[in-house]
Design a protein around this motif. Structure first.
Motif, PDB file in Angstrom:
ATOM      1  N   ASN A 155       0.825  -1.170   0.078  1.00 37.46           N
ATOM      2  CA  ASN A 155      -0.076  -0.162   0.071  1.00 37.46           C
ATOM      3  C   ASN A 155       0.815   1.268   0.083  1.00 37.46           C
ATOM      4  O   ASN A 155       0.594   2.173   0.600  1.00 37.46           O
ATOM      5  N   ARG A 156       1.910   1.358  -0.680  1.00 36.54           N
ATOM      6  CA  ARG A 156       2.829   2.430  -1.106  1.00 36.54           C
ATOM      7  C   ARG A 156       3.322   2.775  -2.619  1.00 36.54           C
ATOM      8  O   ARG A 156       3.268   1.320  -2.989  1.00 36.54           O
ATOM      9  N   VAL A 157       3.637   3.628  -2.593  1.00 35.42           N
ATOM     10  CA  VAL A 157       4.533   3.982  -3.970  1.00 35.42           C
ATOM     11  C   VAL A 157       5.817   4.435  -3.457  1.00 35.42           C
ATOM     12  O   VAL A 157       5.808   5.325  -2.747  1.00 35.42           O
ATOM     13  N   VAL A 158       7.026   4.080  -4.042  1.00 35.32           N
ATOM     14  CA  VAL A 158       8.314   4.523  -3.409  1.00 35.32           C
ATOM     15  C   VAL A 158       9.213   4.991  -4.647  1.00 35.32           C
ATOM     16  O   VAL A 158       9.177   4.084  -5.875  1.00 35.32           O
ATOM     17  N   GLU A 159      10.030   6.068  -4.438  1.00 33.40           N
ATOM     18  CA  GLU A 159      10.963   6.159  -5.405  1.00 33.40           C
ATOM     19  C   GLU A 159      12.392   5.776  -4.940  1.00 33.40           C
ATOM     20  O   GLU A 159      12.749   6.097  -3.575  1.00 33.40           O
ATOM     21  N   TYR A 160      13.237   4.936  -5.780  1.00 35.32           N
ATOM     22  CA  TYR A 160      14.456   4.669  -5.000  1.00 35.32           C
ATOM     23  C   TYR A 160      15.460   5.278  -5.785  1.00 35.32           C
ATOM     24  O   TYR A 160      15.450   5.637  -7.161  1.00 35.32           O
ATOM     25  N   ASP A 161      16.844   5.760  -5.015  1.00 32.76           N
ATOM     26  CA  ASP A 161      17.638   6.502  -5.872  1.00 32.76           C
ATOM     27  C   ASP A 161      18.688   5.366  -6.561  1.00 32.76           C
ATOM     28  O   ASP A 161      18.483   4.109  -6.648  1.00 32.76           O
TER      29      ASP A 161
ATOM     30  N   GLU B 230     -12.469   4.871  -4.036  1.00 35.53           N
ATOM     31  CA  GLU B 230     -11.529   5.486  -4.859  1.00 35.53           C
ATOM     32  C   GLU B 230     -10.668   4.602  -5.854  1.00 35.53           C
ATOM     33  O   GLU B 230     -10.159   3.329  -5.174  1.00 35.53           O
ATOM     34  N   ARG B 231     -10.626   4.507  -7.213  1.00 35.27           N
ATOM     35  CA  ARG B 231     -10.071   3.351  -8.188  1.00 35.27           C
ATOM     36  C   ARG B 231      -8.711   4.150  -8.296  1.00 35.27           C
ATOM     37  O   ARG B 231      -7.875   3.333  -8.652  1.00 35.27           O
ATOM     38  N   LEU B 232      -8.585   5.385  -8.628  1.00 37.78           N
ATOM     39  CA  LEU B 232      -7.587   6.058  -9.038  1.00 37.78           C
ATOM     40  C   LEU B 232      -7.364   7.150  -8.016  1.00 37.78           C
ATOM     41  O   LEU B 232      -8.386   8.216  -7.838  1.00 37.78           O
ATOM     42  N   VAL B 233      -5.997   7.651  -7.776  1.00 37.24           N
ATOM     43  CA  VAL B 233      -5.936   8.795  -7.144  1.00 37.24           C
ATOM     44  C   VAL B 233      -4.425   9.650  -7.692  1.00 37.24           C
ATOM     45  O   VAL B 233      -3.511   8.765  -8.025  1.00 37.24           O
ATOM     46  N   GLU B 234      -4.666  10.901  -7.798  1.00 43.28           N
ATOM     47  CA  GLU B 234      -3.543  11.375  -8.169  1.00 43.28           C
ATOM     48  C   GLU B 234      -2.816  12.191  -7.004  1.00 43.28           C
ATOM     49  O   GLU B 234      -3.389  13.003  -6.337  1.00 43.28           O
ATOM     50  N   VAL B 235      -1.520  11.943  -6.737  1.00 44.08           N
ATOM     51  CA  VAL B 235      -0.654  12.492  -5.521  1.00 44.08           C
ATOM     52  C   VAL B 235       0.182  13.491  -5.816  1.00 44.08           C
ATOM     53  O   VAL B 235       0.885  13.221  -6.779  1.00 44.08           O
TER      54      VAL B 235
ATOM     55  N   MET C  71      -0.131   8.965 -10.664  1.00 41.59           N
ATOM     56  CA  MET C  71      -1.437   8.660 -10.529  1.00 41.59           C
ATOM     57  C   MET C  71      -0.881   7.073 -10.083  1.00 41.59           C
ATOM     58  O   MET C  71      -0.218   6.443 -10.474  1.00 41.59           O
ATOM     59  N   ILE C  72      -2.139   6.689  -9.087  1.00 40.60           N
ATOM     60  CA  ILE C  72      -1.899   5.410  -8.474  1.00 40.60           C
ATOM     61  C   ILE C  72      -3.307   4.728  -8.719  1.00 40.60           C
ATOM     62  O   ILE C  72      -4.264   5.370  -8.306  1.00 40.60           O
ATOM     63  N   ALA C  73      -3.319   3.685  -8.994  1.00 39.60           N
ATOM     64  CA  ALA C  73      -4.472   2.530  -8.989  1.00 39.60           C
ATOM     65  C   ALA C  73      -4.425   1.587  -7.892  1.00 39.60           C
ATOM     66  O   ALA C  73      -3.445   1.335  -7.511  1.00 39.60           O
ATOM     67  N   SER C  74      -5.567   1.683  -7.106  1.00 35.74           N
ATOM     68  CA  SER C  74      -5.813   1.003  -5.969  1.00 35.74           C
ATOM     69  C   SER C  74      -6.713  -0.247  -6.292  1.00 35.74           C
ATOM     70  O   SER C  74      -7.800  -0.289  -6.515  1.00 35.74           O
ATOM     71  N   TYR C  75      -5.955  -1.475  -6.328  1.00 31.10           N
ATOM     72  CA  TYR C  75      -6.660  -2.673  -7.086  1.00 31.10           C
ATOM     73  C   TYR C  75      -7.726  -3.244  -5.987  1.00 31.10           C
ATOM     74  O   TYR C  75      -8.693  -3.854  -6.739  1.00 31.10           O
ATOM     75  N   HIS C  76      -7.681  -3.038  -4.920  1.00 27.77           N
ATOM     76  CA  HIS C  76      -8.382  -3.346  -3.801  1.00 27.77           C
ATOM     77  C   HIS C  76      -9.437  -2.384  -3.428  1.00 27.77           C
ATOM     78  O   HIS C  76     -10.130  -2.339  -2.401  1.00 27.77           O
ATOM     79  N   VAL C  77      -9.153  -1.039  -4.213  1.00 30.47           N
ATOM     80  CA  VAL C  77     -10.314   0.060  -3.833  1.00 30.47           C
ATOM     81  C   VAL C  77      -9.927   0.714  -2.442  1.00 30.47           C
ATOM     82  O   VAL C  77      -9.913   0.117  -1.393  1.00 30.47           O
ATOM     83  N   GLY C  78      -9.664   2.031  -2.808  1.00 28.73           N
ATOM     84  CA  GLY C  78      -9.362   2.795  -1.785  1.00 28.73           C
ATOM     85  C   GLY C  78     -10.292   3.305  -0.755  1.00 28.73           C
ATOM     86  O   GLY C  78     -11.628   2.934  -1.221  1.00 28.73           O
TER      87      GLY C  78
ATOM     88  N   ALA D   5      -0.539   4.561   2.118  1.00 22.88           N
ATOM     89  CA  ALA D   5      -1.951   4.658   2.600  1.00 22.88           C
ATOM     90  C   ALA D   5      -2.195   5.553   3.828  1.00 22.88           C
ATOM     91  O   ALA D   5      -3.046   6.368   3.666  1.00 22.88           O
ATOM     92  N   ALA D   6      -1.329   5.502   4.766  1.00 25.75           N
ATOM     93  CA  ALA D   6      -1.584   6.378   5.855  1.00 25.75           C
ATOM     94  C   ALA D   6      -1.078   7.801   5.457  1.00 25.75           C
ATOM     95  O   ALA D   6      -1.921   8.717   6.112  1.00 25.75           O
ATOM     96  N   ASP D   7      -0.303   8.104   4.420  1.00 23.69           N
ATOM     97  CA  ASP D   7      -0.401   9.720   3.979  1.00 23.69           C
ATOM     98  C   ASP D   7      -1.452   9.999   3.318  1.00 23.69           C
ATOM     99  O   ASP D   7      -1.778  11.216   3.186  1.00 23.69           O
ATOM    100  N   THR D   8      -2.229   9.221   2.746  1.00 23.98           N
ATOM    101  CA  THR D   8      -3.433   9.643   1.897  1.00 23.98           C
ATOM    102  C   THR D   8      -4.689   9.337   2.697  1.00 23.98           C
ATOM    103  O   THR D   8      -5.726   9.152   1.868  1.00 23.98           O
ATOM    104  N   GLY D   9      -4.725   9.025   3.978  1.00 16.82           N
ATOM    105  CA  GLY D   9      -6.135   8.678   4.756  1.00 16.82           C
ATOM    106  C   GLY D   9      -6.874   7.306   3.968  1.00 16.82           C
ATOM    107  O   GLY D   9      -7.896   7.290   3.939  1.00 16.82           O
ATOM    108  N   GLY D  10      -5.827   6.229   3.665  1.00 16.43           N
ATOM    109  CA  GLY D  10      -6.477   4.890   3.279  1.00 16.43           C
ATOM    110  C   GLY D  10      -6.824   4.999   1.743  1.00 16.43           C
ATOM    111  O   GLY D  10      -7.411   3.979   1.272  1.00 16.43           O
ATOM    112  N   ALA D  11      -6.408   5.918   0.928  1.00 13.24           N
ATOM    113  CA  ALA D  11      -6.965   6.075  -0.496  1.00 13.24           C
ATOM    114  C   ALA D  11      -6.149   5.162  -1.060  1.00 13.24           C
ATOM    115  O   ALA D  11      -6.700   4.713  -2.323  1.00 13.24           O
ATOM    116  N   ILE D  12      -4.762   4.594  -0.750  1.00 11.99           N
ATOM    117  CA  ILE D  12      -3.851   3.632  -1.361  1.00 11.99           C
ATOM    118  C   ILE D  12      -4.272   2.473  -0.926  1.00 11.99           C
ATOM    119  O   ILE D  12      -4.107   2.103   0.131  1.00 11.99           O
TER     120      ILE D  12
END
Length: 270
Positions: free
Chosen positions: A179-185, A229-234, A218-225, A196-203
């Motif tokens: 339940n997260r999207v990450v950037e790696y260097d 929410e099916r998609l959220v733009e963060v 843009m993030i798709a929540s396969y299990h529905v946020g 999910a915690a950053d978005t109030g459970g939207a992810i």
């Protein structure tokens, strides 16, 4: 944003693309009609004409989990099963390249997802149960492996689904059940993430991800946020700029084609 359906295809899919010429490229889930999964390129009908399949490849194992058309007109896909592999298929349907994938074989469904060949010819492949994003050389040698586990939290199933090259060696990844999207260097260290915690459970089960031209994600929540929410733009500071709710089947992946009427230039970062 109104949710009006402009075109559809009667099959469950793993992912899809709208190609520059307007054709649709899909990876089909396994079904009675394609027990090993499949990939198809479809020419949409105009002026009342029916859509037609102009290219098809039927999987030889259990699933076809990703599809990508190259500038040379070949197709790069991943097949899951007893011998997980990345394959390159010609326009005539013949296998013209590929190699075995370095992942677990006990669970075929969780072997790989959105593989992408990069402009230099090296494929980038997320391996879910291996908690690994692997960059392979064109001949299949492993060049780089990023561990997607959450340090200190072994219970988090941060399985990678998407792996997107951002430049300067950085990667953006959707980590499904984590339940997260990450950037790696470049060194594989986390430099930014939204949870999910950053978005109030939207992810909720972060599968498909796309980095938009302005820097939002843009993030798709396969299990529905939360709230459906099916998609959220963060935004980069983790605010929700836009959310989409709809009574549709679960969203595995997606492609943003335009923003406020302006086309997203290729290649889409997805």
């Amino acid at each position: 944003s109104a949710g009006r359906v402009e075109w559809s295809w009667p099959a469950n899919t793993r992912e899809g693309w709208v190609l520059p010429d307007g054709r649709i490229l899909l990876a089909l889930s396994k079904s009675p009609e394609c027990p090993g999964g499949a990939a198809v390129e479809i020419e949409r009908g105009t002026d009342g004409a029916a859509a037609r399949v102009v290219w098809r490849y039927d999987g030889t194992q259990e699933e076809v989990n990703s599809i990508q058309k190259t500038a040379a007109g070949t197709y790069v896909l991943t097949e899951a099963g007893p011998s997980p592999r990345l394959g390159e298929i010609g326009a005539d349907g013949k296998v013209v390249g590929g190699f075995p994938l370095a992942c677990q074989k006990a669970n075929a469904h969780m072997q790989s997802r959105m593989a992408r060949r990069q402009p230099d010819g090296t494929p980038l492949v997320p391996h879910l149960l291996d908690f690994a994003i692997v960059r392979y050389a064109a001949d299949g040698r492993e060049m780089r492996r990023i561990d997607t586990r959450v340090p200190g939290e072994p219970q988090v199933n941060s399985w990678p689904f998407t792996a997107i090259v951002l430049g300067a060696g950085a990667l953006l990844a959707g980590l499904t059940n984590g339940n997260r999207v990450v950037e790696y260097d470049k060194a594989g260290k986390v430099r930014w993430q939204v949870t999910a915690a950053d978005t109030g459970g939207a992810i909720n089960d972060a599968c498909g991800v796309q980095r938009l031209p302005g820097g939002n994600t843009m993030i798709a929540s396969y299990h529905v946020g939360k709230g459906g929410e099916r998609l959220v733009e963060v935004t980069p500071d983790k605010r929700i700029a836009w959310a989409w709710k709809a009574d549709v089947p679960a969203v595995h992946h997606f492609q943003v084609l335009a923003i406020d009427g302006v086309a997203v230039t290729a290649p889409a970062l997805r």
